[in-house]
Design a protein around this motif. Structure first.
Motif, PDB file in Angstrom:
ATOM      1  N   GLU A  42       0.829  -1.216   0.000  1.00  0.00           N
ATOM      2  CA  GLU A  42       0.000   0.000   0.000  1.00  0.00           C
ATOM      3  C   GLU A  42       0.861   1.263   0.000  1.00  0.00           C
ATOM      4  O   GLU A  42       0.519   2.250  -0.640  1.00  0.00           O
ATOM      5  CB  GLU A  42      -0.953   0.005   1.196  1.00  0.00           C
ATOM      6  CG  GLU A  42      -1.961  -1.127   1.179  1.00  0.00           C
ATOM      7  CD  GLU A  42      -2.842  -1.182  -0.070  1.00  0.00           C
ATOM      8  OE1 GLU A  42      -3.098  -0.125  -0.698  1.00  0.00           O
ATOM      9  OE2 GLU A  42      -3.248  -2.288  -0.447  1.00  0.00           O
ATOM     10  N   ARG A  43       1.977   1.237   0.711  1.00  0.00           N
ATOM     11  CA  ARG A  43       2.858   2.399   0.763  1.00  0.00           C
ATOM     12  C   ARG A  43       3.430   2.699  -0.621  1.00  0.00           C
ATOM     13  O   ARG A  43       3.434   3.840  -1.068  1.00  0.00           O
ATOM     14  CB  ARG A  43       3.993   2.159   1.770  1.00  0.00           C
ATOM     15  CG  ARG A  43       4.781   3.426   2.111  1.00  0.00           C
ATOM     16  CD  ARG A  43       5.975   3.114   2.984  1.00  0.00           C
ATOM     17  NE  ARG A  43       7.011   2.407   2.255  1.00  0.00           N
ATOM     18  CZ  ARG A  43       7.788   2.948   1.318  1.00  0.00           C
ATOM     19  NH1 ARG A  43       7.637   4.195   0.963  1.00  0.00           N
ATOM     20  NH2 ARG A  43       8.706   2.235   0.708  1.00  0.00           N
ATOM     21  N   ILE A  44       3.878   1.668  -1.324  1.00  0.00           N
ATOM     22  CA  ILE A  44       4.458   1.866  -2.659  1.00  0.00           C
ATOM     23  C   ILE A  44       3.386   2.324  -3.646  1.00  0.00           C
ATOM     24  O   ILE A  44       3.626   3.214  -4.464  1.00  0.00           O
ATOM     25  CB  ILE A  44       5.148   0.568  -3.150  1.00  0.00           C
ATOM     26  CG1 ILE A  44       6.363   0.256  -2.293  1.00  0.00           C
ATOM     27  CG2 ILE A  44       5.541   0.662  -4.610  1.00  0.00           C
ATOM     28  CD1 ILE A  44       7.468   1.281  -2.356  1.00  0.00           C
ATOM     29  N   VAL A  45       2.199   1.737  -3.569  1.00  0.00           N
ATOM     30  CA  VAL A  45       1.111   2.146  -4.462  1.00  0.00           C
ATOM     31  C   VAL A  45       0.786   3.627  -4.244  1.00  0.00           C
ATOM     32  O   VAL A  45       0.580   4.384  -5.200  1.00  0.00           O
ATOM     33  CB  VAL A  45      -0.143   1.258  -4.270  1.00  0.00           C
ATOM     34  CG1 VAL A  45      -1.363   1.865  -4.938  1.00  0.00           C
ATOM     35  CG2 VAL A  45       0.125  -0.145  -4.809  1.00  0.00           C
ATOM     36  N   ALA A  46       0.768   4.060  -2.993  1.00  0.00           N
ATOM     37  CA  ALA A  46       0.463   5.461  -2.686  1.00  0.00           C
ATOM     38  C   ALA A  46       1.558   6.409  -3.187  1.00  0.00           C
ATOM     39  O   ALA A  46       1.276   7.543  -3.562  1.00  0.00           O
ATOM     40  CB  ALA A  46       0.257   5.636  -1.183  1.00  0.00           C
ATOM     41  N   GLU A  47       2.794   5.941  -3.228  1.00  0.00           N
ATOM     42  CA  GLU A  47       3.914   6.779  -3.655  1.00  0.00           C
ATOM     43  C   GLU A  47       4.062   6.884  -5.174  1.00  0.00           C
ATOM     44  O   GLU A  47       4.639   7.843  -5.668  1.00  0.00           O
ATOM     45  CB  GLU A  47       5.237   6.226  -3.104  1.00  0.00           C
ATOM     46  CG  GLU A  47       5.447   6.459  -1.647  1.00  0.00           C
ATOM     47  CD  GLU A  47       6.785   5.893  -1.175  1.00  0.00           C
ATOM     48  OE1 GLU A  47       7.524   5.297  -1.998  1.00  0.00           O
ATOM     49  OE2 GLU A  47       7.083   6.038   0.013  1.00  0.00           O
ATOM     50  N   ARG A  48       3.596   5.905  -5.902  1.00  0.00           N
ATOM     51  CA  ARG A  48       3.807   5.876  -7.354  1.00  0.00           C
ATOM     52  C   ARG A  48       2.649   6.524  -8.095  1.00  0.00           C
ATOM     53  O   ARG A  48       1.568   6.703  -7.561  1.00  0.00           O
ATOM     54  CB  ARG A  48       3.985   4.429  -7.836  1.00  0.00           C
ATOM     55  CG  ARG A  48       5.178   3.716  -7.242  1.00  0.00           C
ATOM     56  CD  ARG A  48       6.486   4.441  -7.550  1.00  0.00           C
ATOM     57  NE  ARG A  48       7.619   3.832  -6.905  1.00  0.00           N
ATOM     58  CZ  ARG A  48       8.148   4.239  -5.757  1.00  0.00           C
ATOM     59  NH1 ARG A  48       7.612   5.240  -5.101  1.00  0.00           N
ATOM     60  NH2 ARG A  48       9.206   3.650  -5.252  1.00  0.00           N
TER      61      ARG A  48
END
Length: 181
Positions: A42-48
């Protein structure tokens, strides 16, 4: 009904099956990544910029991790590191900032002996995310507090929290025996 009608029906059915298969595979991959990376997904999805880009990055992390020679510690190494951790915790009473710096170095030493590259913090996070996603936020938080401690910008309570966070990853690295978990 003409032959061209049946050809059109077959083409539509084949395209529909292909689309359904593609969607199913994409969902299966997404579920795999969510399970493997936990909160890191979820963190990576939110950052990209988009989910596909984030998922591609996570797949690349898995591929890089598979190429690493990650190995368990020997019983002797585990005992040595456990003793060193105890010493670091004891030093916390008299020198909390120094102990936090030592804890960071100790975690990095365990990672190196296990076979993780340790060249830079972001790469360590990326490599750890594959097998240690659940404790990755602990490591991030501890490292951030450690950086503030080096600038003498953290309270004793924050330093205590950093030790708790480092310990979460340290214990996981120390006792993990299987590759990639």
């Amino acid at each position: 009904m003409t032959t061209s009608f049946w050809v059109a029906v077959v083409v539509v059915v084949v395209v529909a099956v292909a689309v359904i298969g593609y969607i199913g595979l994409r969902q299966q991959r997404r579920n795999h990544l969510r399970e493997r990376f936990g909160p890191e997904y979820e963190r990576i999805v939110a950052e990209r910029d988009n989910r596909r880009e984030a998922e591609q990055e996570l797949l690349e992390r898995e591929q890089r991790h598979a190429e690493l020679d990650i190995r368990p510690l020997t019983a002797e190494s585990r005992d040595t590191y456990a003793q060193r951790w105890t010493e670091v915790q004891e030093r916390f009473v008299d020198a909390p900032a120094f102990a936090v710096t030592e804890a960071d170095q100790l975690v990095t030493a365990v990672m190196a002996e296990r076979g993780y590259p340790t060249e830079n913090f972001e790469q360590r996070l990326s490599d750890l995310s594959v097998g240690h996603a659940e404790t990755l936020d602990h490591y991030r938080t501890a490292h951030e507090i450690s950086g503030r401690a080096a600038r003498d910008e953290s309270s004793t309570e924050e330093l205590r929290q950093a030790m708790v966070h480092y310990r979460a990853l340290f214990e996981e690295l120390l006792h993990e025996t299987t590759r990639g978990r």
